[in-house]
Scaffold this motif. Sequence first.
Motif, PDB file in Angstrom:
ATOM      1  N   GLY A  78       0.784  -1.231   0.000  1.00  0.00           N
ATOM      2  CA  GLY A  78       0.000   0.000   0.000  1.00  0.00           C
ATOM      3  C   GLY A  78       0.815   1.279   0.000  1.00  0.00           C
ATOM      4  N   TYR A  79       2.045   1.231  -0.483  1.00  0.00           N
ATOM      5  CA  TYR A  79       2.878   2.427  -0.529  1.00  0.00           C
ATOM      6  C   TYR A  79       2.837   3.054  -1.913  1.00  0.00           C
ATOM      7  CZ  TYR A  79       4.586   1.127   4.021  1.00  0.00           C
ATOM      8  OH  TYR A  79       4.648   0.822   5.351  1.00  0.00           O
ATOM      9  N   LEU A 112      -5.224   1.420  -5.569  1.00  0.00           N
ATOM     10  CA  LEU A 112      -4.425   1.195  -4.377  1.00  0.00           C
ATOM     11  C   LEU A 112      -4.803   2.191  -3.281  1.00  0.00           C
ATOM     12  CD1 LEU A 112      -2.153  -0.472  -3.155  1.00  0.00           C
ATOM     13  CD2 LEU A 112      -0.529   1.126  -4.154  1.00  0.00           C
ATOM     14  N   ILE A 113      -5.036   3.433  -3.656  1.00  0.00           N
ATOM     15  CA  ILE A 113      -5.463   4.451  -2.688  1.00  0.00           C
ATOM     16  C   ILE A 113      -6.833   4.089  -2.115  1.00  0.00           C
ATOM     17  CG2 ILE A 113      -6.315   6.822  -2.515  1.00  0.00           C
ATOM     18  CD1 ILE A 113      -3.920   7.697  -4.177  1.00  0.00           C
ATOM     19  N   ARG A 115      -8.124   1.184  -1.808  1.00  0.00           N
ATOM     20  CA  ARG A 115      -7.932   0.039  -0.915  1.00  0.00           C
ATOM     21  C   ARG A 115      -7.365   0.492   0.437  1.00  0.00           C
ATOM     22  NH1 ARG A 115      -4.882  -4.497  -3.909  1.00  0.00           N
ATOM     23  NH2 ARG A 115      -3.280  -2.920  -3.717  1.00  0.00           N
ATOM     24  N   GLN A 116      -6.402   1.412   0.410  1.00  0.00           N
ATOM     25  CA  GLN A 116      -5.825   1.924   1.660  1.00  0.00           C
ATOM     26  C   GLN A 116      -6.869   2.669   2.488  1.00  0.00           C
ATOM     27  OE1 GLN A 116      -2.743   1.382   3.092  1.00  0.00           O
ATOM     28  NE2 GLN A 116      -2.842  -0.160   1.492  1.00  0.00           N
ATOM     29  N   ARG A 119      -9.267   0.126   3.981  1.00  0.00           N
ATOM     30  CA  ARG A 119      -8.626  -0.621   5.056  1.00  0.00           C
ATOM     31  C   ARG A 119      -8.518   0.234   6.319  1.00  0.00           C
ATOM     32  NH1 ARG A 119      -2.568  -2.254   4.312  1.00  0.00           N
ATOM     33  NH2 ARG A 119      -3.330  -3.544   2.630  1.00  0.00           N
ATOM     34  N   ARG A 120      -8.142   1.476   6.161  1.00  0.00           N
ATOM     35  CA  ARG A 120      -7.906   2.355   7.309  1.00  0.00           C
ATOM     36  C   ARG A 120      -9.194   2.921   7.892  1.00  0.00           C
ATOM     37  NH1 ARG A 120      -2.946   4.593   9.574  1.00  0.00           N
ATOM     38  NH2 ARG A 120      -3.635   6.316  10.848  1.00  0.00           N
ATOM     39  N   LEU A 139      -2.382   9.427   3.331  1.00  0.00           N
ATOM     40  CA  LEU A 139      -1.950   8.981   2.002  1.00  0.00           C
ATOM     41  C   LEU A 139      -0.630   9.634   1.592  1.00  0.00           C
ATOM     42  CD1 LEU A 139      -5.424   8.978   0.241  1.00  0.00           C
ATOM     43  CD2 LEU A 139      -4.073   6.971   0.905  1.00  0.00           C
ATOM     44  N   ARG A 142       2.243   7.917   3.100  1.00  0.00           N
ATOM     45  CA  ARG A 142       2.494   6.621   2.470  1.00  0.00           C
ATOM     46  C   ARG A 142       3.128   6.766   1.100  1.00  0.00           C
ATOM     47  NH1 ARG A 142       0.950   2.283   5.483  1.00  0.00           N
ATOM     48  NH2 ARG A 142       1.094   0.891   3.719  1.00  0.00           N
TER      49      ARG A 142
END
Length: 166
Positions: A78-79, A112-113, A115-116, A119-120, A139, A142
């Motif tokens: 997730g980076y 990806l963003i 998903r992050q 998740r958060r 974000l 990350r």
Amino acid sequence: RTMARRSSDKQSEPSAYEKALGLLARREHSARELKTKLARRGFDADENAAALERLRSKDFQNDARFGEMLVRSRIEGGYGPRWIVAELRTHGIGEEAAGALIAAAEPDWPELIRRQLRRRYGGKPAATMAERSKRAAFLLRRGFDGSTVKLAVGASGVAESSDEAD
């Protein structure tokens, strides 16, 4: 004490090449990383350089392969691209090569963003401007770039559809 033992008992001590090969058997390492680890273990610079050259000539050590592994791992973690480029630089991989490695991985940054954020924050929209700012800061830390973060966080605080962040 280690240096004295190394010089008097060289046959039982592994060479720099053997030590580096053992490290590479566990996982990929950058040349810079191997050089540092060997130096910390008391091997001299000439022996380190010879060992690294021998490993490279046999393709046991390859910075491009190491970079590909690191890029895939960090994308899955997730980076964002800025984080990944900075980490690759610490391993002796230049910005241009890092950019090429990231491009070759073909990451879907908006997904990806999303998903992050899910998740958060559990997919709940940000209720306030302060909450949107908090998500954007997360974000940015990350390693995602500002324009992508701005599009993703937007007015709702959670990028729901792929159209929002593209």
